[in-house]
Design a protein around this motif. Structure first.
Motif: not given
Lengths: 144, 169
Positions: A24-42, B121-125
């Motif tokens: 959830e933390t990751l999803r939150e981070y990537f939903s923001k505008e300011s993403i570090a350039p080297h992580l933008e691919q994710h 993947l669907q269920l988890r992510d």
């Protein structure tokens, strides 16, 4: 959230060792505008998951209480059966001789039957001779 | 059980069923039909519903099995030819278009995954189920789930990178 923590989480994420909360933390981070350039691919990956979860089922489902026809058909069948049983009239009891014929007719018929019986008895008496005949023929047969 | 009662039970997870069906069947129409079928089946079993300790998990397993059966059946042959809903409504902003494009790439990449990885993947992510729940739903061992999940995530990442690089070149 510090960048190195995110980086760590991403590594853990691809090893499938993150918890739901960390993801959830990751999803939150990537939903923001300011993403570090080297992580933008994710970013598309995590943003896709967020987007995918928004999809809704909008179709109306027809939920009609399904009537149990079979049950009611059997009830109806029993009802009809009982109805038939209730109104069923047995064929009239066999009428006696006295109902159908007059006394005279009966008497004359009885007389006729008596006559017939008498003559029949006469006939059977004659059969006695036949028995004798058989005895004698048997004698012949045994002698031979 | 009244219809409203039933809907109150079903409402929180009917979207999840639909998304799971769509993940497996790809086509929206097919997924809608499948979800409808599952909901009607549940409605028919509504009297037994109190005895299930987890209606959502039960419905999810039903959906999974139903979709897998669908895929196995002859209809699946036609299914693959069905137009999959990749087209996004066009937006004027170029950047937005690009962002959306790469997001829809993920969808396309996920469609190419093996069914089991897709489901995990669907269920988890997407649905954020705990591992214990996924174990029960898919009838898989914990290690197998982690392996499938890790593989699925890495595959998506690699394919995404490929497309990215291709786009730049």
């Amino acid at each position: 959230m510090e960048l190195y923590k995110i980086e760590k989480l991403i590594v853990k994420y691809f090893e499938a060792t993150t918890t739901v909360a960390e993801e959830e933390t990751l999803r939150e981070y990537f939903s923001k505008e300011s993403i570090a350039p080297h992580l933008e691919q994710h970013a598309p990956l995590f943003n896709y998951f967020t987007k995918a979860k928004e999809e809704r089922f909008t179709k109306q489902v027809p939920l009609k209480p399904r009537i149990n026809y079979l049950k009611w058909v059997s009830v109806a069948a029993i009802a009809v059966f009982m109805f038939g049983l209730y109104f069923y009239q047995p064929t009239p009891a066999p009428v006696t001789l006295a109902d159908e014929y007059t006394q005279e007719e009966i008497e004359s018929a009885q007389e006729a039957f008596a006559l017939l019986a008498m003559n029949f008895n006469k006939g059977t008496e004659q059969l006695y001779h036949l028995e004798k005949f058989e005895k004698t023929t048997n004698k012949f047969l045994t002698k031979k | 059980m009244k219809q409203t009662e039933f809907l109150n039970i079903v409402l929180p997870f009917k979207d999840k069923l639909f998304r799971m069906a769509k993940r497996l069947l790809v086509s929206t129409e097919e997924a809608e039909d499948a979800t409808q079928e599952i909901l009607i089946k549940l409605w028919d079993k509504k009297n037994k519903m109190e005895t299930y300790n987890n209606v959502e998990a039960f419905a999810m397993t039903m959906t999974k099995n139903f979709c897998l059966d669908r895929l196995k059946s002859k209809q699946a042959g036609n299914l693959k030819l069905v137009h999959s809903n990749y087209t996004d409504s066009s937006t004027s902003l170029q950047s937005e278009l690009e962002a959306k494009d790469s997001i829809s790439w993920v969808e396309r990449i996920m469609d190419e995954l093996p069914e089991q990885q897709k489901m995990v993947l669907q269920l988890r992510d997407v649905e954020q189920y705990e591992y214990e729940e996924i174990e029960k739903l898919l009838d898989m061992k914990p290690t197998a789930i982690r392996v499938a999940l890790s593989r699925a995530r890495k595959t998506v990442r690699e394919k995404l990178m490929e497309k990215h690089n291709y786009g730049i070149v």
